[in-house]
Design a protein around this motif. Structure first.
Motif, mmCIF file in Angstrom:
data_model
loop_
_atom_site.group_PDB
_atom_site.id
_atom_site.type_symbol
_atom_site.label_atom_id
_atom_site.label_comp_id
_atom_site.label_asym_id
_atom_site.label_seq_id
_atom_site.Cartn_x
_atom_site.Cartn_y
_atom_site.Cartn_z
ATOM 1 N N ILE A 46 4.491 -3.943 -4.086
ATOM 2 C CA ILE A 46 5.030 -4.139 -2.736
ATOM 3 C C ILE A 46 6.277 -3.285 -2.532
ATOM 4 C CG2 ILE A 46 6.168 -5.813 -1.224
ATOM 5 C CD1 ILE A 46 4.235 -7.938 -2.428
ATOM 6 N N ASP A 47 7.154 -3.269 -3.530
ATOM 7 C CA ASP A 47 8.375 -2.458 -3.432
ATOM 8 C C ASP A 47 8.039 -0.981 -3.250
ATOM 9 O OD1 ASP A 47 9.955 -4.688 -3.726
ATOM 10 O OD2 ASP A 47 10.315 -4.398 -5.867
ATOM 11 N N GLU A 48 7.043 -0.499 -3.999
ATOM 12 C CA GLU A 48 6.657 0.905 -3.891
ATOM 13 C C GLU A 48 5.993 1.192 -2.552
ATOM 14 O OE1 GLU A 48 7.318 3.501 -6.005
ATOM 15 O OE2 GLU A 48 8.635 1.942 -6.835
ATOM 16 N N MET A 49 5.141 0.278 -2.106
ATOM 17 C CA MET A 49 4.418 0.507 -0.860
ATOM 18 C C MET A 49 5.346 0.479 0.349
ATOM 19 S SD MET A 49 1.290 1.252 -1.319
ATOM 20 C CE MET A 49 0.687 0.990 0.347
ATOM 21 N N LYS A 50 6.419 -0.290 0.267
ATOM 22 C CA LYS A 50 7.359 -0.339 1.387
ATOM 23 C C LYS A 50 8.120 0.980 1.547
ATOM 24 C CE LYS A 50 7.969 -5.289 1.952
ATOM 25 N NZ LYS A 50 8.885 -6.428 2.019
ATOM 26 N N LYS A 51 8.035 1.843 0.541
ATOM 27 C CA LYS A 51 8.649 3.164 0.652
ATOM 28 C C LYS A 51 7.784 4.111 1.484
ATOM 29 C CE LYS A 51 10.762 2.761 -3.954
ATOM 30 N NZ LYS A 51 10.789 3.313 -5.346
ATOM 31 N N ILE A 52 6.485 3.777 1.623
ATOM 32 C CA ILE A 52 5.569 4.694 2.303
ATOM 33 C C ILE A 52 4.852 4.068 3.489
ATOM 34 C CG2 ILE A 52 5.192 6.013 0.186
ATOM 35 C CD1 ILE A 52 2.430 4.653 -0.009
ATOM 36 N N ASP A 53 4.979 2.746 3.674
ATOM 37 C CA ASP A 53 4.279 2.087 4.779
ATOM 38 C C ASP A 53 5.045 0.827 5.165
ATOM 39 O OD1 ASP A 53 2.386 1.533 6.696
ATOM 40 O OD2 ASP A 53 0.674 1.551 5.335
ATOM 41 N N ASN A 54 4.688 0.288 6.311
ATOM 42 C CA ASN A 54 5.331 -0.926 6.812
ATOM 43 C C ASN A 54 4.490 -2.111 6.353
ATOM 44 O OD1 ASN A 54 6.713 -2.879 8.179
ATOM 45 N ND2 ASN A 54 6.633 -1.873 10.168
ATOM 46 N N ASN A 57 4.233 -8.107 3.404
ATOM 47 C CA ASN A 57 4.329 -9.001 2.245
ATOM 48 C C ASN A 57 5.742 -9.029 1.689
ATOM 49 O OD1 ASN A 57 1.639 -7.678 2.522
ATOM 50 N ND2 ASN A 57 1.055 -9.191 0.971
ATOM 51 N N GLU A 58 6.186 -10.214 1.296
ATOM 52 C CA GLU A 58 7.510 -10.365 0.710
ATOM 53 C C GLU A 58 7.460 -10.875 -0.724
ATOM 54 O OE1 GLU A 58 10.174 -9.347 2.032
ATOM 55 O OE2 GLU A 58 9.423 -8.900 4.046
ATOM 56 N N SER A 59 6.292 -11.330 -1.170
ATOM 57 C CA SER A 59 6.187 -11.941 -2.491
ATOM 58 C C SER A 59 4.874 -11.557 -3.149
ATOM 59 C CB SER A 59 6.260 -13.471 -2.361
ATOM 60 O OG SER A 59 5.744 -14.114 -3.503
ATOM 61 N N GLY A 60 4.957 -11.169 -4.423
ATOM 62 C CA GLY A 60 3.740 -10.874 -5.164
ATOM 63 C C GLY A 60 2.865 -12.103 -5.311
ATOM 64 N N LYS A 61 3.481 -13.229 -5.597
ATOM 65 C CA LYS A 61 2.737 -14.469 -5.786
ATOM 66 C C LYS A 61 1.997 -14.871 -4.518
ATOM 67 C CE LYS A 61 3.367 -19.277 -7.295
ATOM 68 N NZ LYS A 61 4.353 -20.293 -7.768
ATOM 69 N N GLY A 86 -5.239 -9.383 -5.012
ATOM 70 C CA GLY A 86 -4.156 -9.491 -4.055
ATOM 71 C C GLY A 86 -4.427 -8.627 -2.834
ATOM 72 N N PHE A 87 -3.680 -8.895 -1.764
ATOM 73 C CA PHE A 87 -3.853 -8.149 -0.520
ATOM 74 C C PHE A 87 -2.500 -7.870 0.105
ATOM 75 C CE2 PHE A 87 -4.667 -7.850 4.092
ATOM 76 C CZ PHE A 87 -5.620 -6.852 4.094
ATOM 77 N N LEU A 88 -2.282 -6.605 0.487
ATOM 78 C CA LEU A 88 -1.063 -6.194 1.180
ATOM 79 C C LEU A 88 -1.417 -5.862 2.623
ATOM 80 C CD1 LEU A 88 -0.283 -5.941 -1.819
ATOM 81 C CD2 LEU A 88 1.003 -3.883 -1.240
#
Length: 223
Positions: A46-54, A57-61, A86-88
């Motif tokens: 999630i942290d990596e994806m937020k660098k390239i897309d909006n 998700n705020e939690s892996g769990k 999982g799904f983002l």
């Protein structure tokens, strides 16, 4: 950044051979470790994806699907899924679509796209494809995209949706009821310390498809 541990896949392999409540209860600590491993990995993703897309998700769990199967309407009464996933989700009505990731020994893959879009969205997609499918075809034929994802996936109607001629020039695309792409990973790739970056790179490759679909699905909204 947490990597996927071989022990997680060992648990899933053993669950496949012992898919019953008694065994699962006895091995609950191993399940909890496997679940935490995937949740922590998704946290980093999630942290990596937020660098390239909006990404909303705020939690892996909270991004994970439950391991318990709904067996009410299934002939297979096995109580547990033999994978973790999982799904983002992309944020806002303007972006649409999402990123799926499926963890299982010998069959890990990511999926990107639109699974069973609602009837209004499906109508918009089909209308656009009937009008001009070349932009989507160009995206799918781009070399890196095709090498990464291969062919478009999704359920289709048998011949043609209502209102469309079965001989329409673009009926091969209009027939789809879902629109998504998949990319598989080997277990060796999964256990690599760089796996989170490989997944992110794969998701980034699908961006032209998402950009195209977002435009198709949102152009009717007023500014």
């Amino acid at each position: 950044m947490e990597s996927i541990r071989p022990g997680t896949y060992q648990f899933l392999s053993e669950l496949k051979e012992n898919n019953n409540r008694e065994w699962f209860t006895e091995n609950k600590p191993q399940y909890q470790q496997a679940h935490a491993n995937i949740a922590n990995f998704l946290e980093g993703l999630i942290d990596e994806m937020k660098k390239i897309d909006n990404i909303e998700n705020e939690s892996g769990k909270k991004s994970m699907f439950r391991i318990y199967r709904d067996v009410r309407f299934s002939k297979d009464k096995s109580p547990y899924k033999t994978h973790l996933a999982g799904f983002l989700k992309r944020s806002t009505k303007w972006l649409r679509g999402g990123y799926y990731i499926h963890f299982t020994p010998g069959g890990t893959f990511v999926g990107c796209g639109f699974w069973q879009p609602n009837k209004d969205d499906l109508k918009l997609i089909r209308e656009e494809l009937a009008h001009d499918a070349q932009p989507l075809r160009s995206i799918m034929e781009e070399t890196t995209f095709k090498q990464t994802f291969g062919e478009l996936k999704g359920d289709t109607v048998a011949t043609a949706p209502r209102g469309y001629d079965k001989d329409h020039l673009n009926i091969d695309l209009i027939r789809y009821k879902s629109f998504y792409f998949e990319h598989k990973f080997t277990d060796e790739e999964v256990f690599s310390e760089d796996f989170v970056y490989e997944v992110t790179k794969t998701y980034l490759t699908v961006r032209p498809f998402f950009d195209y679909m977002s435009e198709v699905l949102t152009r009717h909204y007023e500014e």
